[in-house]
Design an enzyme around this catalytic site. Structure first.
Site, PDB file in Angstrom:
ATOM      1  N   GLN A  53     -35.377  -9.228  60.943  1.00 45.31           N
ATOM      2  CA  GLN A  53     -36.683  -9.348  61.601  1.00 45.31           C
ATOM      3  C   GLN A  53     -37.592  -8.204  61.194  1.00 45.31           C
ATOM      4  O   GLN A  53     -37.171  -7.063  61.054  1.00 45.31           O
ATOM      5  CB  GLN A  53     -36.532  -9.422  63.110  1.00 45.31           C
ATOM      6  N   HIS A  62     -38.876 -13.541  60.844  1.00 49.63           N
ATOM      7  CA  HIS A  62     -39.131 -13.373  62.275  1.00 49.63           C
ATOM      8  C   HIS A  62     -40.627 -13.214  62.544  1.00 49.63           C
ATOM      9  O   HIS A  62     -41.263 -14.091  63.082  1.00 49.63           O
ATOM     10  CB  HIS A  62     -38.321 -12.197  62.844  1.00 49.63           C
ATOM     11  N   ASP A 122     -40.707 -16.306  64.903  1.00 52.60           N
ATOM     12  CA  ASP A 122     -40.712 -16.244  66.364  1.00 52.60           C
ATOM     13  C   ASP A 122     -42.141 -15.969  66.820  1.00 52.60           C
ATOM     14  O   ASP A 122     -42.717 -14.927  66.479  1.00 52.60           O
ATOM     15  CB  ASP A 122     -39.772 -15.137  66.843  1.00 52.60           C
ATOM     16  N   GLU A 153     -39.434 -20.493  66.517  1.00 52.18           N
ATOM     17  CA  GLU A 153     -38.889 -20.154  67.827  1.00 52.18           C
ATOM     18  C   GLU A 153     -40.017 -19.997  68.849  1.00 52.18           C
ATOM     19  O   GLU A 153     -41.033 -19.353  68.573  1.00 52.18           O
ATOM     20  CB  GLU A 153     -38.103 -18.843  67.714  1.00 52.18           C
ATOM     21  N   ASP A 182     -35.328 -19.803  73.026  1.00 49.11           N
ATOM     22  CA  ASP A 182     -34.828 -18.454  73.304  1.00 49.11           C
ATOM     23  C   ASP A 182     -34.860 -18.248  74.818  1.00 49.11           C
ATOM     24  O   ASP A 182     -33.900 -18.547  75.518  1.00 49.11           O
ATOM     25  CB  ASP A 182     -35.674 -17.428  72.560  1.00 49.11           C
ATOM     26  N   GLN A 214     -31.009 -19.961  70.358  1.00 49.03           N
ATOM     27  CA  GLN A 214     -30.680 -18.559  70.123  1.00 49.03           C
ATOM     28  C   GLN A 214     -29.741 -18.129  71.243  1.00 49.03           C
ATOM     29  O   GLN A 214     -30.131 -18.065  72.407  1.00 49.03           O
ATOM     30  CB  GLN A 214     -31.877 -17.623  70.107  1.00 49.03           C
ATOM     31  N   LYS A 267     -28.611 -15.570  72.991  1.00 48.12           N
ATOM     32  CA  LYS A 267     -29.132 -14.212  73.174  1.00 48.12           C
ATOM     33  C   LYS A 267     -28.016 -13.337  73.723  1.00 48.12           C
ATOM     34  O   LYS A 267     -27.824 -13.219  74.924  1.00 48.12           O
ATOM     35  CB  LYS A 267     -30.325 -14.245  74.115  1.00 48.12           C
ATOM     36  N   THR A 298     -31.012  -8.721  70.327  1.00 54.79           N
ATOM     37  CA  THR A 298     -32.282  -8.017  70.416  1.00 54.79           C
ATOM     38  C   THR A 298     -32.257  -6.785  69.524  1.00 54.79           C
ATOM     39  O   THR A 298     -31.186  -6.206  69.273  1.00 54.79           O
ATOM     40  CB  THR A 298     -32.577  -7.598  71.866  1.00 54.79           C
ATOM     41  N   CYS A 299     -33.430  -6.396  69.079  1.00 55.14           N
ATOM     42  CA  CYS A 299     -33.562  -5.138  68.339  1.00 55.14           C
ATOM     43  C   CYS A 299     -33.188  -3.950  69.221  1.00 55.14           C
ATOM     44  O   CYS A 299     -32.877  -2.865  68.725  1.00 55.14           O
ATOM     45  CB  CYS A 299     -34.990  -4.987  67.827  1.00 55.14           C
TER      46      CYS A 299
END
Length: 416
Positions: free
Chosen positions: A172, A194, A237, A272, A306, A328, A330, A359-360
């Site tokens: 991403q 992303h 996304d 997304e 998501d 996704q 998550k 997640t980042c």
């Protein structure tokens, strides 16, 4: 394997926690921060430091294993938990978790993880962030006791055959949409880019023109500097911004999605969260409507859900309704990592693609554990995480996957 002691250490995640609603409503960026007042409960500022807690088990043989607790970048969005500071996580861990595990003998990941994940204290489950980190430590405990990789433990306990093939990695871009795309192409990631399209005015455009022009640039850039035959899957996304730009007119959103698909040729494309209808049922029905319209137009563009598919139970609803082409999964929202395994397997068993995301705003440890889960369950793709810099997250995930494949192939060949 018996646990002698449990320790908790505060730390940082690979990114930050952001108030998505404030950003979508036009909060102005200033350097790396956003100006203005937060709109989401639990946020002190629109962007705040991502915090984590390592839960460390000191085992009876003096080995040390650990898992990391954290929350998603967009905490409190779409049914997610509110942001938690490391001091708050540690307080809950020390009061309610440490007494449960000190002296505990763990022999089965699945049994111990499910028991902890489903357990209620004072009538409620523990926060997902805590269940996420503690079950990582449980898995590593069993792996250490059996002298196996974590992937092998998952395969054994869930009756899976390790396929020994790599899972494509999704990268991403964050807000560095041009430089980071070049990085992805150079590293030949399997799914990209992303885009972090979380604002209409600056990133999508009121008529979608800003995003569409960038999509065309991405395609041309891949064809220009990518090696011959490189065909990544494109995933964008947009955080509901298409719906926001077109007043949630689903026909207009669908028409715009068709333009995006055309711009992406010759690549396969996933989008997304094109809309955010602010409720589970509203989102479900909107996705089903768009999917029907896309099918009628002969479109191969695929929709990813998501938010609103945060828990294993919610994911099952989306899969059963066939409302999205891909879920996704998550990772960080599902609580115990046992739920990640179950969710990916449920998607695959019912003909829906699974992207083992996250997640980042996670850590290197949670990313490594998730690679083991993905190698065992074989989702369509897995997240290159943490962070938004591409290089670091892709390195952590790729290198763990390559190490695992090398070890497992050597075992299969009788070399170990």
């Amino acid at each position: 394997m018996k646990i002698k002691k449990v320790l908790c250490a505060p730390g940082f995640t690979g990114f930050y926690m952001d108030d998505k609603e404030a950003i979508k409503e036009g909060a102005k960026s200033d350097g790396f921060i956003y100006r203005g007042e937060p709109r989401t409960p639990g946020f002190d500022t629109i962007r705040q430091t991502g915090e984590a807690v390592s839960v460390m088990f000191i085992l009876e043989n003096n080995d040390i294993v650990y898992g990391d607790c954290a929350v998603a970048q967009y905490a409190a969005s779409g049914g997610r938990e509110v942001p938690m500071r490391s001091k708050d996580i540690i307080r809950v861990l020390e009061e309610k978790v440490v007494p449960l595990f000190e002296g505990k003998d763990i022999t089965s990941f699945r049994q111990a993880a499910e028991e902890f994940d489903r357990m209620k204290i004072d009538g409620e489950q523990l926060p997902a962030s805590i269940r996420y980190g503690v079950t990582q430590a449980i898995l590593e405990t069993v792996a250490k006791a059996r002298h196996l990789t974590m992937a092998e433990v998952i395969a054994e306990e869930y009756g899976l055959t390790l396929e020994l093939k790599p899972v494509r990695i999704n990268a991403q871009s964050g807000d560095e949409r041009y430089t980071n795309v070049d990085k992805m192409i150079l590293k030949q990631v399997g799914m990209m880019p992303h885009g972090l399209i979380n604002n209409v005015e600056e990133k999508l455009g009121k008529d979608g023109e800003i995003f569409l022009n960038w999509v065309k640039w991405v395609v041309n850039r891949i064809l220009d500097i990518g090696p011959e035959g490189y065909r990544p899957v494109l995933r964008f996304d947009v955080y509901g911004c298409m719906g926001k730009a077109f007043n949630n007119d689903l026909d207009r959103v669908t028409e715009y999605l068709l333009q995006v698909e055309k711009a992406c040729k010759p690549f396969e494309v996933f989008v997304e969260m094109p809309v955010d209808m602010k409720s589970n049922e509203g989102q479900l029905q909107a996705f089903k409507y768009m999917r029907k319209k896309l099918d009628a137009a002969g479109s191969a563009l695929k929709l990813i859900i998501d938010e609103y598919a945060n828990t294993y139970e919610e994911i099952k609803v989306w899969v059963d309704e066939k409302a999205a082409d891909m879920v996704q999964v998550k990772t960080i929202d599902l609580g115990g990592i046992n739920n990640i395994v179950e969710a990916v397997l449920y998607c695959k068993a019912h003909g829906v693609l699974a992207y083992q995301g996250g997640t980042c705003n996670e850590t290197d440890k949670s990313a490594v554990v998730c690679v083991n889960l993905a190698l065992a369950t074989q989702p369509f793709a897995m997240a290159g995480k943490p962070g938004m810099g591409v290089d670091e997250g892709v390195m952590i995930v790729n290198n763990e996957q390559e190490r695992l494949l090398t070890i497992l192939r050597a075992k299969k060949a009788g070399k170990l």
